[in-house]
Design a protein around this motif. Structure first.
Motif: not given
Length: 440
Positions: A310-313, A317-318, A332-334, A356-357
């Motif tokens: 969660r901290s990386q998105l 976005e998600a 959500k951002g896709l 990466g996440a």
């Protein structure tokens, strides 16, 4: 005095006897010459076996014997390759004699219901094996009566019926008693010979009382198997205890000392049992506590990984959450245009960020779920959702972070909407990709 019913039965039986004296049985039903002799013989043999199980061989012995003889003749003719007509004629004779036997047996059964009931009870109790001589003698006397009935003479049944019933009832009682209480009786007799009635009177008296109680129950109703079994087990157990006490008393101990030692041993055993039970309960509680601790640790680890993702998105976005022990990433951002599955530059940029996440949570398995809105048919949307999921899978695997064997894509169609399909915004939300992540 012969009753009116007996006169009627007698007249019917006499008519049957006259017919039975003929060279062939009455009421023969011929069998078609096209019939299979082997099949007809097997069928007749089954009929004879069924009749025997119903005691027809006892209730109508002469006709039953004629039936078996005719069947044997049919078998012999078949073995000698005689014409089918000759074989089937003997089979027909066998069935006719068997029909006569069934008819006469019904007459005998009507006249001797108590006798047949008593005999069946003795047979089920095991009298033929336990008291073979008495069983055979009673059978011979019964045969004399049934032969007389078969010939239309009911007088022997009237005169000796009660005697035969009494003998079979007595055999039943003796057989049940021996079968259930044989061991207890032997133990009591052995203990008495060893002087237990005087040296161990308490134990002997208890064993004798249990035996007498079971014996009374058998006499009251020898066919009440569940009650008799419980009482007999009790009597047998007590007689075995008597044997053990007798052995210890004859070794130089007093009965009082032996019984006191047994009481102390039971107390110790009960205490051990209680301790064992308490220890098992404690182990169970500890095991459950350990299981809950491990479950909590697992849940906490999962929550920590969800927080790391969660901290990386970004929220737009998600959406990251946990469900059924797995990490859920709703991208959500896709966004996909209607009826399309190609990944545009924006989608690829987001997937690189997701990739990466994911590296930080060491996924064991990633299932990519494709979802659609409800525009179009169910099958078309299922195919479209599968293509969208496959596009995401191909991209993530191509980047090298996720090995192909750890990734699976599935098309869910429009079955699991998260937005309102009646609005453009809701349909856009439903055209989505969900990542279901199983961690190490």
């Amino acid at each position: 005095m012969v009753s009116r019913t007996h006169k009627i039965l007698a007249s019917v039986a006499v008519a049957g006897f006259i017919a039975g004296c003929a060279s062939k049985p009455p009421n023969v039903q011929s069998i078609s010459s096209s019939a299979n002799p082997t099949a007809e013989i097997e069928k007749t043999e089954a009929m004879i076996n069924e009749a025997r199980s119903k005691q027809i061989d006892v209730l109508s012995p002469e006709n039953f014997t004629d039936a078996t003889k005719a069947l044997d003749k049919a078998k012999q003719k078949k073995d000698k390759d005689k014409p089918n007509a000759e074989i089937l004629e003997q089979v027909a004779y066998s069935r006719a004699w068997l029909n006569e036997a069934n008819t006469r047996a019904e007459i005998a059964r009507t006249s001797m219901h108590q006798i047949t009931d008593a005999r069946e009870g003795a047979m089920k109790a095991g009298a033929p094996k336990l008291y073979p001589k008495e069983w055979e003698k009673a059978g011979k006397d019964l045969e004399k009566i049934t032969v007389a009935i078969e010939k239309g003479n009911l007088s022997p049944a009237d005169k000796r019926g009660e005697e035969i019933v009494s003998r079979y009832r007595d055999l039943e009682l003796k057989s049940v008693t021996k079968a259930y209480l044989g061991t207890a009786k032997d133990n009591l007799d052995t203990a008495k010979k060893a002087g237990a009635d005087k040296s161990a009177p308490k134990s002997f008296g208890m064993a004798a009382m249990k035996y007498e109680n079971a014996e009374k129950l058998i006499k009251a109703d020898p066919r009440n198997a569940p009650v008799i079994a419980r009482a007999s087990q009790d009597a047998t157990r007590e007689s075995q205890h008597l044997m053990e006490v007798t052995r210890k008393v004859n070794a130089g101990n007093s009965e009082e000392l032996v019984l006191m030692a047994e009481r102390q041993q039971r107390t110790i055993s009960n205490l051990r049992s209680e301790y064992s039970s308490t220890e098992q309960e404690l182990q169970t509680v500890q095991s459950e506590a350990e299981r809950q601790r491990m479950e909590l640790e697992k849940q906490q680890t999962l929550l920590n990984r969800a927080q790391a993702l969660r901290s990386q998105l970004k929220p737009n976005e998600a959406e990251v959450f946990t469900e059924n022990g797995k990490l859920m990433v709703r991208l959500k951002g896709l966004q996909f245009p209607t009826a399309q599955s190609n990944l545009g530059p924006k989608n690829q940029a987001l997937l690189k960020k997701v990739e990466g996440a994911l590296a930080g949570v060491t996924p064991k398995k990633v299932i990519i779920e494709g979802h659609t809105d409800n525009v179009g048919s169910a099958e078309a949307n299922r195919i479209l959702s599968e293509k969208r999921a496959q596009s995401v899978e191909n991209f993530l695997v191509s980047q090298g972070t996720l090995p192909a064997e750890k990734v699976e894509s599935v098309g869910m169609g429009y079955d699991n909407p998260v937005g309102n399909n009646n609005t453009a915004a809701g349909r856009a939300q439903n055209r989505r990709i969900d990542l279901v992540i199983e961690t190490e």
